[in-house]
Design an enzyme around this catalytic site. Structure first.
Site, PDB file in Angstrom:
ATOM      1  CG  LEU A 102      -2.079  -0.982   1.209  1.00  0.00           C
ATOM      2  CD1 LEU A 102      -2.928  -0.820   2.472  1.00  0.00           C
ATOM      3  CD2 LEU A 102      -2.951  -0.775  -0.027  1.00  0.00           C
ATOM      4  N   GLY A 103       2.150   1.071   0.181  1.00  0.00           N
ATOM      5  CA  GLY A 103       3.038   2.239   0.160  1.00  0.00           C
ATOM      6  C   GLY A 103       3.308   2.827   1.533  1.00  0.00           C
ATOM      7  CB  ILE A 145       5.397   6.263  -0.439  1.00  0.00           C
ATOM      8  CG1 ILE A 145       6.189   5.384  -1.414  1.00  0.00           C
ATOM      9  CG2 ILE A 145       5.140   7.640  -1.043  1.00  0.00           C
ATOM     10  CD1 ILE A 145       7.564   5.902  -1.767  1.00  0.00           C
ATOM     11  CG  ASP A 202      10.107   0.861   2.040  1.00  0.00           C
ATOM     12  OD1 ASP A 202       9.814   1.350   0.927  1.00  0.00           O
ATOM     13  OD2 ASP A 202       9.327   0.166   2.700  1.00  0.00           O
ATOM     14  CB  ILE A 208       2.537 -15.787  12.165  1.00  0.00           C
ATOM     15  CG1 ILE A 208       1.179 -16.491  12.083  1.00  0.00           C
ATOM     16  CG2 ILE A 208       3.420 -16.427  13.236  1.00  0.00           C
ATOM     17  CD1 ILE A 208       1.249 -17.948  11.724  1.00  0.00           C
ATOM     18  CE  LYS A 218     -19.419  -2.409  -0.644  1.00  0.00           C
ATOM     19  NZ  LYS A 218     -20.694  -2.144   0.048  1.00  0.00           N
ATOM     20  N   PRO A 240     -12.920  -3.686   4.961  1.00  0.00           N
ATOM     21  CG  PRO A 240     -12.043  -4.117   2.840  1.00  0.00           C
ATOM     22  CD  PRO A 240     -13.195  -3.440   3.532  1.00  0.00           C
ATOM     23  CB  CYS A 255      28.419  -2.409  -9.973  1.00  0.00           C
ATOM     24  SG  CYS A 255      29.328  -3.275  -8.680  1.00  0.00           S
ATOM     25  CD  GLN A 284      32.743  -6.235 -11.971  1.00  0.00           C
ATOM     26  OE1 GLN A 284      32.156  -7.276 -12.214  1.00  0.00           O
ATOM     27  NE2 GLN A 284      33.086  -5.889 -10.745  1.00  0.00           N
ATOM     28  CG  HIS A 290      26.126   0.283  -6.522  1.00  0.00           C
ATOM     29  ND1 HIS A 290      25.287  -0.381  -7.382  1.00  0.00           N
ATOM     30  CD2 HIS A 290      27.078  -0.606  -6.154  1.00  0.00           C
ATOM     31  CE1 HIS A 290      25.706  -1.633  -7.514  1.00  0.00           C
ATOM     32  NE2 HIS A 290      26.788  -1.791  -6.782  1.00  0.00           N
ATOM     33  CD  GLU A 305      22.958   2.334  -8.239  1.00  0.00           C
ATOM     34  OE1 GLU A 305      23.956   2.962  -8.643  1.00  0.00           O
ATOM     35  OE2 GLU A 305      22.970   1.095  -8.049  1.00  0.00           O
TER      36      GLU A 305
HETATM   37  N1  GLN Z   1      29.173  -9.251  -9.540  1.00  0.00           N
HETATM   38  C1  GLN Z   1      30.070  -8.169  -9.536  1.00  0.00           C
HETATM   39  C2  GLN Z   1      30.977  -8.171  -8.326  1.00  0.00           C
HETATM   40  O1  GLN Z   1      30.717  -8.817  -7.348  1.00  0.00           O
HETATM   41  C3  GLN Z   1      29.330  -6.843  -9.629  1.00  0.00           C
HETATM   42  C4  GLN Z   1      28.501  -6.561  -8.439  1.00  0.00           C
HETATM   43  C5  GLN Z   1      27.448  -5.506  -8.672  1.00  0.00           C
HETATM   44  O2  GLN Z   1      27.116  -5.199  -9.808  1.00  0.00           O
HETATM   45  N2  GLN Z   1      26.885  -4.971  -7.594  1.00  0.00           N
HETATM   46  O3  GLN Z   1      31.994  -7.518  -8.338  1.00  0.00           O
END
Ligand code: GLN
Length: 531
Positions: free
Chosen positions: A15-16, A19, A71, A149, A188, A191, A382, A386, A508, A510
Site C-alpha cells: 500500500l506504500g 512512501i 524503503d 504471524i 468499501k 476491510p 558495477c 566490468q 553505485h 544511484e
Molecule cells: N558481480 C560483480 C561483483 O561482485 C558486480 C557486483 C554488482 O554489480 N553490484 O563484483
C-alpha cells in the site's frame, strides 16, 4: 527526549507504507524537526543482502555498509539525510542477538522467551536512534501486515512501549485500503474496520488512519470509518493514488497528516513548513521541455523494483534537466547480434545495470560493443563497468577470451578478478566490499567534470575489481582509469575519452541521488543523452 511515530499497515501489503512514512517525515522536516525513519522487516534473514532481487527488489546499501531494504532508499531520497545500519532491523537480526546473548550466559539461567526477551531487544533497537540525541522524531515502519504471524512480536513491542513512554511521546499511524467495488459502485470500509479490529486485538489502538483509495472518500464514509474504528474524524486521512510518489508529501499536507501527528505528540511546529524547493522540483518534473529514452540493460528487468534507485535517480536528473526520461527495460538474455540494432533503435543512451553471475552476461557485453562503436552515450554501473572492461579487452585489445573470473575462472585474460581480501571469505551475508569509500578522479575527466571536484565518496557492493595488470594496455588503447581508490589503488571509474560519453563506475552512484541533490553522474549522462 525524542518522540516516536509507529507506522503499521493492514488489509494488504504494497500500500506504500514506506512512501507514507517518508512523506510524513518530509513534512515534519519541513517544519524544522530533525527526523529519521527506521524499518522493521519481519523475515528471518539477517539482512536482505542474500535475497534474490526477484524476492525483494533492490538491496539498498547505506554509507556505513549495511545491506538494507529498498524503503531506506526512499527515506534518503525524501529526507536527503543518510541512514545507517540502525535504520533497518529484521527478525533475523533480533533473534541472532538474543541467541548470541543466551550462549554467552547473559540471561542468568532464565528461560529465554519471545516476551520479554525478543520484545525487549526490539524495543532496544527502536530506542537506540532516539538515544543518539540527533533526532527529534523517530518514525518506525513495521513491515508486513497486522495479523501476520511474523509481525506479532513487533506489534507487541510497540504496545509495551506505548505504556512505558509518556502518553504524548508516541503516536500510531495505521495504513489501510478503502477499495472501490465496481459492481457495487461503492467504496468499501469493511476491510479497514477489520484491519483496525485486528490491531486492537493485539492491544494497539491506532491514533490516525491513513486510507489508500483510488477515489476521493466522501465525508459520510469518513464519519463511518471514524465511528467504527475509534478515531477522530480529523484523523481519517485520505491517501489517493498519485501520479508520482513525490506528490505524496503535498497530498498528505493537504489532508493535514503532519498537523494531526504534531497535535497528538503535543509538539508545535518549529517554523512554517518550507516546501519551496520540493515544489520547484515537482514543477520541473511535471513540465519537461524535452524527452529522451534510455535503455536499461539488466537481467531482473521483469521486476523494476530490482533497479529502484536507478529509476529514481533518472527521475531526479531528468527533472533538473527539464527532460522527461523514459526508460526502456531490456532483458540482457534477449540481446543478440541479429536483433540489437532493432532493440536499440531510437535510444538516446544505454545504461548497463549492476548484477551478479553468468546469466545474461553476453547480452550486456554485446550492448557495450554496440554503443561503443556507434558512439551512443554509455553508463555502466558495477557489473556494467566490468562488462565494459571485458568488451574492450575482447574487441579492442584482441583478447577474445577475456572475462571476469566471476563468470569464467579459467579465462586466460582475467581482466576482472576477485579482490584480494575477498579470496578467503566463505560466508555470503554482509561480506562484500560494502559502503562508502573515497575515490580520486583524474582532472579533466568526464567524471571530474560532472562532480565539479576530484575527491568523492561513493557506496559499494562488490567482490570483483579491475585487474591492474592490464591497466597500461587499456590506457594505451584508449580506455582510461579516471577514478581510483587512493588506499588500495582499486579502479573505481573507467572512461573512453574519444567517445561522446562513455563512463563505467565500480561504485553505485544511484544510491546517493535524492530529490534535493540529483546525482552528478546521472545529470551528466542525461545531458549527454539529450545532446
Ligand atoms: N558481480 C560483480 C561483483 O561482485 C558486480 C557486483 C554488482 O554489480 N553490484 O563484483
Amino acid at each position: 527526549m525524542a518522540k516516536y511515530i509507529f507506522v503499521t499497515g493492514g488489509v494488504t501489503s504494497s500500500l506504500g507504507k514506506g512512501i507514507v512514512a517518508s512523506s510524513l517525515a518530509k513534512l515534519l522536516q519541513a517544519r524544522g524537526f530533525s527526523v529519521t525513519i527506521q524499518k522493521f522487516d519481519p523475515y528471518l534473514n539477517i539482512d536482505p543482502g542474500t535475497l534474490n532481487p526477484y524476492e525483494h527488489g533492490e538491496c539498498y546499501v547505506t554509507e556505513d555498509g549495511a545491506e538494507t531494504d529498498l524503503d531506506l532508499g526512499h527515506y534518503e531520497r525524501f529526507l536527503n539525510v543518510p541512514t545507517s545500519k540502525a535504520n533497518n532491523i529484521t527478525t533475523g537480526r533480533i533473534y541472532n542477538t538474543v541467541i548470541t546473548n543466551e550462549r554467552q550466559g547473559a540471561y542468568l539461567g532464565k528461560t529465554v522467551q519471545v516476551v520479554p526477551h525478543i520484545t525487549d531487544e526490539i524495543k532496544r533497537n527502536i530506542l537506540i536512534l532516539g538515544e543518539t540525541g540527533e533526532f527529534d522524531i523517530i518514525i518506525t515502519e513495521i513491515g508486513g501486515c497486522v495479523g501476520d504471524i511474523e509481525s506479532l512480536p513487533f506489534i507487541e513491542a510497540v504496545r509495551q512501549l506505548k505504556w512505558e513512554l509518556n502518553a504524548h511521546d508516541t503516536v500510531i499511524v495505521h495504513l489501510t485500503l478503502v477499495p472501490y467495488l465496481k459492481s457495487a459502485g461503492e467504496l468499501k470500509t469493511k476491510p479497514t474496520q477489520h484491519s483496525v479490529r485486528q490491531l486492537s486485538e493485539a492491544g494497539l489502538q491506532t491514533d490516525i488512519l491513513v486510507c489508500r483509495s483510488e477515489r476521493p472518500i466522501p465525508m459520510d464514509l469518513r464519519k463511518k470509518i471514524a465511528l467504527f474504528c475509534n478515531v477522530h474524524i480529523n484523523s481519517v486521512i485520505e491517501a489517493l493514488d498519485a501520479d508520482t510518489i513525490y506528490d505524496v508529501p503535498l497530498l498528505m499536507k493537504k489532508e493535514k497528516l503532519d498537523e494531526r501527528v504534531l497535535a497528538k505528540l503535543k509538539l508545535s511546529s518549529k517554523k512554517d513548513p518550507d516546501l519551496d524547493a520540493w515544489k520547484a522540483f515537482l514543477g520541473k518534473l511535471k513540465n519537461p521541455t524535452t524527452e529522451i529514452t534510455i535503455g536499461v540493460v539488466g537481467k531482473y528487468v521483469e521486476l523494476p523494483d530490482a533497479y529502484k534507485s536507478i529509476t529514481e535517480a533518472f527521475i531526479h536528473a531528468g527533472a533538473y534537466n527539464e527532460c522527461k526520461v523514459n526508460l526502456k527495460w531490456i532483458q540482457s538474455e534477449g540481446i543478440f547480434e541479429e536483433n540489437i540494432a532493432t532493440l536499440f533503435k531510437d535510444l538516446n543512451g544505454i545504461l548497463v545495470a549492476p548484477g551478479f553471475g553468468e546469466r545474461g552476461i553476453e547480452g550486456k557485453v554485446l550492448a557495450v560493443k554496440y554503443v561503443r562503436e556507434n558512439k551512443i552515450p554509455f553508463f555502466g554501473i558495477c557489473l556494467g563497468m566490468q562488462c565494459a572492461v571485458i568488451e574492450f579487452a575482447r574487441n579492442v585489445l584482441g583478447k577474445t577470451t577475456a572475462h571476469s573470473t566471476e563468470m569464467n575462472k579459467e579465462t586466460p585474460f582475467p581482466v576482472i578478478t576477485m579482490m584480494e581480501d575477498q579470496k578467503k571469505i566463505t560466508d555470503k551475508g554482509g561480506t562484500m566490499r560494502l559502503g562508502a569509500y573515497t575515490c580520486e578522479l583524474r582532472k579533466g575527466s568526464r567524471g571530474a567534470q560532472a562532480y565539479g571536484k576530484t575527491k568523492i565518496k561513493e557506496r559499494h557492493r562488490h567482490r570483483y575489481e579491475f585487474n591492474n595488470d592490464y591497466l597500461k594496455e587499456f590506457e594505451e588503447n584508449g580506455m582510461i582509469a579516471t577514478g581510483t581508490n587512493p588506499d588500495k589503488n582499486l579502479v573505481e571509474m573507467m572512461e573512453i575519452p574519444a567517445h561522446p560519453w562513455f563512463v563505467g563506475v565500480q561504485f553505485h552512484p544511484e544510491l546517493k541521488s535524492t530529490v534535493m541533490t540529483p546525482h552528478p553522474l546521472f545529470m551528466g549522462f542525461v545531458k549527454a543523452c539529450m545532446e
